[in-house]
Scaffold this active site. Structure first.
Site, PDB file in Angstrom:
ATOM      1  N   GLU A 127       5.740   9.966   2.402  1.00 27.40           N
ATOM      2  CA  GLU A 127       5.459   8.671   2.257  1.00 27.40           C
ATOM      3  C   GLU A 127       4.590   8.559   1.183  1.00 27.40           C
ATOM      4  O   GLU A 127       3.429   9.819   1.261  1.00 27.40           O
ATOM      5  CB  GLU A 127       4.926   7.820   2.954  1.00 27.40           C
ATOM      6  CG  GLU A 127       4.467   6.523   3.240  1.00 27.40           C
ATOM      7  CD  GLU A 127       4.762   5.165   4.184  1.00 27.40           C
ATOM      8  OE1 GLU A 127       4.971   4.294   4.125  1.00 27.40           O
ATOM      9  OE2 GLU A 127       4.181   5.943   5.709  1.00 27.40           O
ATOM     10  N   ASP A 142       0.904  -1.409  -0.033  1.00 28.03           N
ATOM     11  CA  ASP A 142      -0.103   0.023   0.072  1.00 28.03           C
ATOM     12  C   ASP A 142       0.645   1.281  -0.132  1.00 28.03           C
ATOM     13  O   ASP A 142       0.521   2.381  -0.663  1.00 28.03           O
ATOM     14  CB  ASP A 142      -1.140  -0.144   1.010  1.00 28.03           C
ATOM     15  CG  ASP A 142      -0.297  -0.195   2.383  1.00 28.03           C
ATOM     16  OD1 ASP A 142       0.772  -0.844   3.036  1.00 28.03           O
ATOM     17  OD2 ASP A 142      -0.722   1.117   3.274  1.00 28.03           O
ATOM     18  N   TYR A 150      -4.795   0.559  10.019  1.00 31.08           N
ATOM     19  CA  TYR A 150      -5.753   1.340   8.871  1.00 31.08           C
ATOM     20  C   TYR A 150      -7.164   0.511   9.822  1.00 31.08           C
ATOM     21  O   TYR A 150      -7.844  -0.393   9.341  1.00 31.08           O
ATOM     22  CB  TYR A 150      -5.999   0.056   7.906  1.00 31.08           C
ATOM     23  CG  TYR A 150      -5.287   0.552   6.947  1.00 31.08           C
ATOM     24  CD1 TYR A 150      -4.856   2.199   6.395  1.00 31.08           C
ATOM     25  CD2 TYR A 150      -3.444  -0.076   6.310  1.00 31.08           C
ATOM     26  CE1 TYR A 150      -4.120   2.310   5.282  1.00 31.08           C
ATOM     27  CE2 TYR A 150      -2.582   0.194   5.703  1.00 31.08           C
ATOM     28  CZ  TYR A 150      -2.387   2.519   4.817  1.00 31.08           C
ATOM     29  OH  TYR A 150      -2.351   2.931   4.480  1.00 31.08           O
ATOM     30  N   ASP A 159       6.188  -0.133   2.617  1.00 28.26           N
ATOM     31  CA  ASP A 159       6.803  -0.746   3.401  1.00 28.26           C
ATOM     32  C   ASP A 159       5.593  -1.833   2.125  1.00 28.26           C
ATOM     33  O   ASP A 159       6.133  -1.729   1.055  1.00 28.26           O
ATOM     34  CB  ASP A 159       6.026  -0.323   4.683  1.00 28.26           C
ATOM     35  CG  ASP A 159       5.267  -0.739   4.648  1.00 28.26           C
ATOM     36  OD1 ASP A 159       3.582  -0.652   3.775  1.00 28.26           O
ATOM     37  OD2 ASP A 159       4.133  -0.122   6.364  1.00 28.26           O
TER      38      ASP A 159
END
Length: 526
Positions: free
Chosen positions: A490, A91, A243, A94
């Site tokens: 990120e 996603d 999440y 990572d």
């Protein structure tokens, strides 16, 4: 360093010159129109945004892989559990495969194609868009191993964040986690159903068998999520720090039902959206964000569009209430909710929702604004805000301003779409991009070696993460291009996914303007 890693949560929470720039800039000087830099090459941005998804691929890479600094990874995913979970997307920066944001990414890519298929095709990017969608849906088919079982996650966020490794070198846990009738996850099942239903529409003409397969899975997943209700983060606790499902699952169930209605035209799905509109918050929640976690605004925009069709007259009363909430969201973005809350803006005009990865909310807002503008234009209507009536042009103009900010029209003169323009983030918080390519150097790089040598380097990343939309600037339009500054540097798949449709739309308008006014000094406008 170790303390920083322990604290980190995963929430990800001069412009490119268009083909006509030389003459355009000359005309600008003649007509004294400021800022040649206001013209953007939306075609290039569109191409690059789709390229990004190839950087995020997990599994065995195909022969036509264009991002050549990546190689095969995660080839044993699911092996311990006796299931094939190879594939899908990482996603962000990572290597955990999180089901909920991955599904939302695919839903948004599919929605972009269903709305702007022709524009994407004219730009020569339809095949790439469909490949990006299929890479996700192929994985969802694998992950949905039986009607009431869906694999929710591969990898462990905690151990993953102690490691700074290329995906090709992964030594971290590849534990897989699932939801089932005893451990429900209606939000995850609902979003995955929405993704597969939306994708089934994308493939309906070109690959009807695959489209039918996706629809079959979507219907099963919706039934599973609806019958066995519960939040997925209660069943898969490992996801809570990354999440978490704060908004619950009701928005995803409504969202899934609406996408299934669009894909099948079956009244039962529309009836679900209408009957549960109040009890599930569809016409109760006025929201000022649209994201992987909160689907209400997107749901309300799609429901609003149904009003334009005569066959929905009997549901007009409820659909009008959906539309009222959709307009609250649109008006909040336009700063026109006098008696309500509006989305904050930076001095440079960027929508600002929260500190961590704010650009995700900007790209989703630009998409919903663009879709709603089209709806108003096609139905010859205007937006009703407390601050007055608003025409479709003003809505689209604001959506365009957000995209242009992303591409470089901002106080930092920075393109936040990596690889676009000449000034963009070069130290993106991304393991694979920040370490020498496996194709170049196959020597094993361990967890601590990656942190000690690659993470802490001051030099730019050796690999450019083309098409990634990073977290972006702070509330004062300031941005620090530092690998450790993950709140800003990120990037996530669901940041870029909504850009695809909007960029295709803006490219069409730009080209139309060029065709109609080949000598116009205002080629960047429409």
């Amino acid at each position: 360093m170790e303390e920083e890693k322990r604290k980190k949560l995963h929430h990800c929470g001069a412009q490119n010159i268009p083909r006509f720039t030389i003459s355009w800039c000359l005309l600008l000087s003649i007509f004294a129109v400021p800022a040649c830099a206001r013209a953007f090459d939306y075609a290039d941005a569109l191409t690059k945004s789709l390229l990004y998804f190839e950087s995020q691929r997990s599994g065995r890479l195909p022969y036509n892989q264009r991002v050549t600094w990546r190689d095969h990874s995660g080839l044993t995913d699911g092996l311990e559990q006796g299931v094939d979970l190879v594939g899908g997307y990482y996603d962000a920066g990572d290597h955990v495969k999180f089901g909920l944001p991955m599904a939302f990414t695919v839903t948004m890519l599919s929605w972009g194609v269903t709305e702007y298929r022709q524009q994407i095709a004219v730009a020569g990017e339809l095949e790439h868009a469909m490949e990006a969608i299929k890479w996700g849906t192929d994985y969802f088919i694998k992950a949905h191993t039986s009607p009431n079982v869906l694999w929710a996650e591969v990898g462990d966020g905690d151990t993953d964040h102690y490691c700074w490794q290329r995906p090709e070198d992964m030594t971290t846990s590849r534990q897989a986690y699932k939801i089932d009738k005893d451990n429900p996850g209606s939000d995850l099942a609902g979003e995955t159903a929405a993704a597969m239903a939306a994708a089934s529409m994308v493939f309906k003409q070109t690959n009807p068998h695959y489209s039918h397969l996706l629809l079959h899975h979507a219907q099963q997943l919706f039934e599973f999520g609806d019958e066995y209700r519960g939040k997925y983060d209660a069943s898969v606790e490992e996801v809570k720090s990354y999440y978490a499902s704060v908004s619950g699952y009701m928005d995803e169930l409504l969202w899934a039902a609406l996408w299934l209605y669009k894909a099948t035209d079956k009244e039962e799905y529309l009836r679900y959206v209408v009957d549960k509109a109040d009890s599930f918050g569809g016409i109760g929640w006025a929201i000022t964000e649209f994201s992987w976690e909160v689907k209400y605004a997107g749901l309300q925009v799609i429901a609003s569009k149904l009003l334009a069709e005569k066959k929905h007259k009997e549901h007009a009363h409820v659909l009008e209430q959906y539309r009222s909430k959709a307009e609250y969201y649109i008006c909040s973005c336009l700063d026109k909710n006098i008696n309500g809350s509006n989305v904050e803006r930076t001095p440079g005009g960027l929508l600002y929702v929260r500190q961590w990865n704010n650009m995700q909310y900007v790209s989703t807002a630009a998409f919903l604004l663009t879709v709603y503008s089209d709806f108003l234009q096609s139905s010859s209507q205007k937006l009703r805000c407390h601050g007055g009536m608003v025409g479709h042009e003003e809505i689209l103009d604001f959506a365009k301003s957000q995209i242009d900010y992303i591409l470089g029209s901002n106080p930092m003169n920075m393109s936040y779409l990596v690889g676009y323009g000449s000034n963009y983030p070069t130290r993106v918080h991304h393991r694979a991009a920040s370490i020498v390519s496996y194709r170049e150097s196959k020597g094993f790089i361990g967890c601590t070696q990656g942190y000690d040598y690659w993470y802490s380097r001051l030099k730019p990343n050796p690999n450019v993460l083309v098409g990634a939309l990073v977290g972006g600037p702070d509330l004062q339009d300031d941005f620090v291009d530092r690998r450790s500054n993950y709140m800003q540097t990120e990037a996530c798949t669901y940041n870029t996914a909504p850009l695809v449709g909007v960029l295709a739309k803006l490219l069409q308008l730009q080209d139309q303007n060029l065709d109609q006014n080949p000598t116009s000094p205002l080629l960047a406008s429409y």
